[in-house]
Design a protein around this motif. Sequence first.
Motif, PDB file in Angstrom:
ATOM      1  N   LYS A  17     -16.161  64.275  29.241  1.00 46.44           N
ATOM      2  CA  LYS A  17     -16.275  62.968  29.910  1.00 46.44           C
ATOM      3  C   LYS A  17     -17.645  62.323  29.721  1.00 46.44           C
ATOM      4  CE  LYS A  17     -16.977  64.839  34.557  1.00 46.44           C
ATOM      5  NZ  LYS A  17     -16.458  64.955  35.899  1.00 46.44           N
ATOM      6  N   SER A  18     -18.682  63.121  29.499  1.00 44.35           N
ATOM      7  CA  SER A  18     -20.009  62.520  29.280  1.00 44.35           C
ATOM      8  C   SER A  18     -20.038  61.716  27.984  1.00 44.35           C
ATOM      9  CB  SER A  18     -21.091  63.596  29.226  1.00 44.35           C
ATOM     10  OG  SER A  18     -21.093  64.271  30.444  1.00 44.35           O
ATOM     11  N   ARG A  19     -19.332  62.204  26.979  1.00 42.32           N
ATOM     12  CA  ARG A  19     -19.309  61.475  25.701  1.00 42.32           C
ATOM     13  C   ARG A  19     -18.449  60.202  25.788  1.00 42.32           C
ATOM     14  NH1 ARG A  19     -17.861  64.893  20.691  1.00 42.32           N
ATOM     15  NH2 ARG A  19     -18.609  62.997  19.682  1.00 42.32           N
ATOM     16  N   TYR A  20     -17.555  60.168  26.784  1.00 43.71           N
ATOM     17  CA  TYR A  20     -16.667  59.007  26.992  1.00 43.71           C
ATOM     18  C   TYR A  20     -17.406  57.897  27.751  1.00 43.71           C
ATOM     19  CZ  TYR A  20     -11.944  57.202  28.497  1.00 43.71           C
ATOM     20  OH  TYR A  20     -10.783  56.498  28.733  1.00 43.71           O
ATOM     21  N   ALA A  21     -18.541  58.267  28.363  1.00 36.94           N
ATOM     22  CA  ALA A  21     -19.299  57.303  29.178  1.00 36.94           C
ATOM     23  C   ALA A  21     -19.745  56.114  28.340  1.00 36.94           C
ATOM     24  CB  ALA A  21     -20.504  57.997  29.788  1.00 36.94           C
ATOM     25  N   GLY A  22     -20.002  55.014  29.040  1.00 37.16           N
ATOM     26  CA  GLY A  22     -20.507  53.824  28.361  1.00 37.16           C
ATOM     27  C   GLY A  22     -19.462  52.725  28.305  1.00 37.16           C
ATOM     28  N   GLN A  23     -19.750  51.759  27.484  1.00 38.42           N
ATOM     29  CA  GLN A  23     -18.926  50.538  27.466  1.00 38.42           C
ATOM     30  C   GLN A  23     -17.758  50.622  26.488  1.00 38.42           C
ATOM     31  OE1 GLN A  23     -20.492  46.864  28.675  1.00 38.42           O
ATOM     32  NE2 GLN A  23     -20.225  45.967  26.654  1.00 38.42           N
ATOM     33  N   TRP A  24     -16.605  50.139  26.966  1.00 40.37           N
ATOM     34  CA  TRP A  24     -15.394  50.080  26.136  1.00 40.37           C
ATOM     35  C   TRP A  24     -14.757  48.697  26.275  1.00 40.37           C
ATOM     36  CZ3 TRP A  24     -13.927  53.971  22.917  1.00 40.37           C
ATOM     37  CH2 TRP A  24     -14.399  55.258  23.167  1.00 40.37           C
ATOM     38  N   TYR A  25     -14.324  48.143  25.150  1.00 42.28           N
ATOM     39  CA  TYR A  25     -13.576  46.877  25.146  1.00 42.28           C
ATOM     40  C   TYR A  25     -12.093  47.198  25.024  1.00 42.28           C
ATOM     41  CZ  TYR A  25     -18.095  44.856  24.038  1.00 42.28           C
ATOM     42  OH  TYR A  25     -19.420  44.487  24.079  1.00 42.28           O
ATOM     43  N   ALA A  26     -11.279  46.660  25.914  1.00 39.71           N
ATOM     44  CA  ALA A  26      -9.832  46.817  25.743  1.00 39.71           C
ATOM     45  C   ALA A  26      -9.393  45.893  24.605  1.00 39.71           C
ATOM     46  CB  ALA A  26      -9.109  46.452  27.030  1.00 39.71           C
ATOM     47  N   VAL A  27      -8.717  46.443  23.619  1.00 40.92           N
ATOM     48  CA  VAL A  27      -8.262  45.610  22.494  1.00 40.92           C
ATOM     49  C   VAL A  27      -6.734  45.558  22.434  1.00 40.92           C
ATOM     50  CG1 VAL A  27     -10.378  45.871  21.150  1.00 40.92           C
ATOM     51  CG2 VAL A  27      -8.521  47.527  20.837  1.00 40.92           C
ATOM     52  N   GLY A  28      -6.086  46.472  23.145  1.00 38.02           N
ATOM     53  CA  GLY A  28      -4.617  46.464  23.220  1.00 38.02           C
ATOM     54  C   GLY A  28      -4.212  46.918  24.603  1.00 38.02           C
ATOM     55  N   LYS A  29      -3.043  46.461  25.061  1.00 40.51           N
ATOM     56  CA  LYS A  29      -2.587  46.869  26.391  1.00 40.51           C
ATOM     57  C   LYS A  29      -1.072  46.863  26.449  1.00 40.51           C
ATOM     58  CE  LYS A  29      -3.186  45.919  31.294  1.00 40.51           C
ATOM     59  NZ  LYS A  29      -2.570  44.855  32.041  1.00 40.51           N
ATOM     60  N   LYS A  30      -0.534  47.916  27.017  1.00 43.09           N
ATOM     61  CA  LYS A  30       0.887  47.929  27.397  1.00 43.09           C
ATOM     62  C   LYS A  30       0.866  47.693  28.903  1.00 43.09           C
ATOM     63  CE  LYS A  30       4.865  49.701  28.876  1.00 43.09           C
ATOM     64  NZ  LYS A  30       5.193  49.906  30.303  1.00 43.09           N
ATOM     65  N   ASP A  31       1.509  46.623  29.325  1.00 47.18           N
ATOM     66  CA  ASP A  31       1.431  46.223  30.734  1.00 47.18           C
ATOM     67  C   ASP A  31       2.377  47.026  31.618  1.00 47.18           C
ATOM     68  OD1 ASP A  31      -0.445  44.062  30.498  1.00 47.18           O
ATOM     69  OD2 ASP A  31       1.141  42.900  29.515  1.00 47.18           O
ATOM     70  N   PRO A  32       1.951  47.225  32.882  1.00 49.71           N
ATOM     71  CA  PRO A  32       2.875  47.813  33.861  1.00 49.71           C
ATOM     72  C   PRO A  32       3.754  46.718  34.460  1.00 49.71           C
ATOM     73  CG  PRO A  32       0.779  47.385  34.900  1.00 49.71           C
ATOM     74  CD  PRO A  32       0.649  46.891  33.463  1.00 49.71           C
ATOM     75  N   ASP A  33       4.676  47.095  35.335  1.00 48.07           N
ATOM     76  CA  ASP A  33       5.390  46.080  36.115  1.00 48.07           C
ATOM     77  C   ASP A  33       4.342  45.362  36.959  1.00 48.07           C
ATOM     78  OD1 ASP A  33       7.701  47.109  35.090  1.00 48.07           O
ATOM     79  OD2 ASP A  33       8.233  48.264  36.877  1.00 48.07           O
ATOM     80  N   GLY A  34       4.428  44.054  37.044  1.00 52.12           N
ATOM     81  CA  GLY A  34       3.477  43.297  37.860  1.00 52.12           C
ATOM     82  C   GLY A  34       2.082  43.384  37.294  1.00 52.12           C
ATOM     83  N   LEU A  35       1.931  42.913  36.068  1.00 51.93           N
ATOM     84  CA  LEU A  35       0.646  43.070  35.358  1.00 51.93           C
ATOM     85  C   LEU A  35      -0.508  42.424  36.102  1.00 51.93           C
ATOM     86  CD1 LEU A  35      -0.886  41.338  32.554  1.00 51.93           C
ATOM     87  CD2 LEU A  35       1.114  40.107  33.267  1.00 51.93           C
ATOM     88  N   PHE A  36      -1.693  42.945  35.880  1.00 52.43           N
ATOM     89  CA  PHE A  36      -2.881  42.474  36.594  1.00 52.43           C
ATOM     90  C   PHE A  36      -3.908  41.945  35.600  1.00 52.43           C
ATOM     91  CE2 PHE A  36      -6.930  43.833  38.821  1.00 52.43           C
ATOM     92  CZ  PHE A  36      -6.975  42.728  39.644  1.00 52.43           C
ATOM     93  N   LEU A  37      -4.561  42.827  34.840  1.00 47.22           N
ATOM     94  CA  LEU A  37      -5.602  42.395  33.913  1.00 47.22           C
ATOM     95  C   LEU A  37      -4.985  41.780  32.665  1.00 47.22           C
ATOM     96  CD1 LEU A  37      -7.888  45.518  34.312  1.00 47.22           C
ATOM     97  CD2 LEU A  37      -8.533  43.188  34.891  1.00 47.22           C
ATOM     98  N   LEU A  38      -5.459  40.554  32.321  1.00 48.22           N
ATOM     99  CA  LEU A  38      -4.863  39.836  31.190  1.00 48.22           C
ATOM    100  C   LEU A  38      -5.649  40.033  29.891  1.00 48.22           C
ATOM    101  CD1 LEU A  38      -4.275  36.384  32.872  1.00 48.22           C
ATOM    102  CD2 LEU A  38      -2.515  37.988  32.153  1.00 48.22           C
ATOM    103  N   ASP A  39      -6.892  39.575  29.889  1.00 48.02           N
ATOM    104  CA  ASP A  39      -7.692  39.641  28.660  1.00 48.02           C
ATOM    105  C   ASP A  39      -9.177  39.679  29.014  1.00 48.02           C
ATOM    106  OD1 ASP A  39      -8.268  37.005  29.355  1.00 48.02           O
ATOM    107  OD2 ASP A  39      -6.685  36.216  28.068  1.00 48.02           O
ATOM    108  N   ASN A  40     -10.018  39.694  27.992  1.00 50.79           N
ATOM    109  CA  ASN A  40     -11.470  39.816  28.200  1.00 50.79           C
ATOM    110  C   ASN A  40     -11.796  41.034  29.079  1.00 50.79           C
ATOM    111  OD1 ASN A  40     -12.776  37.257  26.955  1.00 50.79           O
ATOM    112  ND2 ASN A  40     -10.932  36.549  27.977  1.00 50.79           N
TER     113      ASN A  40
END
Length: 176
Positions: A17-40
Motif C-alpha cells: 500500500k505504500s507504493r500505491y500512495a500518491g496521486q491517481w487520475y481516474a481514466v475509466g469507470k464502470k458505474d454502480p447503480d445510482g452513479l455519483f462521480l462523473l468526471d475530473n
Amino acid sequence: MLRYLVANIPVMQNFNKSRYAGQWYAVGKKDPDGLFLLDNIVANFNVDEDGITTATARGRVYIFKYWEVCADMRATFEDTSDPAKFKMKYWGVSALLQTGYDDHWVIDTDYDNYAVHYSCRKVHEVNGTCADSYSFIFSRHESGLRLEDQQIVSAKKHDICLAGKYRRVTHTPGQC
Ligand code: ODT
C-alpha cells in the motif's frame, strides 16, 4: 474456478500500500447503480508512518440530478486479512455529498502507471455474483494509460467480468 463469483475475483498479490500512495487520475469507470462521480476524478491515497491509510478525492458530481458541483471527498481505509482488500468509509466535506462504506479492492497495479480498482456493493445471496459493482481504472498520468498498459488493463477488466462496461473519464483543465 468460477471467476464471476465475487469471492473468487483475483486481486493483486503481495500488494504494497505504500507504493500505491500518491496521486491517481481516474481514466475509466464502470458505474454502480445510482452513479455519483462523473468526471475530473482525482484521488490521493496516503499511508502514514503507523500504516493508517486515508484518501481524498475530487470529482464532478450532480446533486439532485441537475446541480453540478465539484465534490471534495474523504475516506479512511481499514485493512483486512488480504492486503489488497480494504473496507473504505467515505464522506463528503459538504453534507450534501454521498457517504458510504464500500469494499476497495486492488485488482492490479504496477504502482507507477496504472491501477485497476473494484468494489462490489451487493452480492447476490443466491448465486454469489455481484449485483451492484463499480470499478475505476486509475493512471498516474492525467493524459491516460500508456499504450503498453492498455492491454494489461483490458485483460484485467475481462478477469473481473466487466469488459465492455467502462466509460472514459475525462479531465478538463480548470473544471474541478
Ligand atoms: O462514483 C460512484 O458512482 C461511486 C463511487 C463512490 C465512492 C466515492 C468516494 C471516494 C472517497 C475518496 C476516496 C478515494 C479513494 C481513492 C483511492 C485510491 C486511488 C488509487
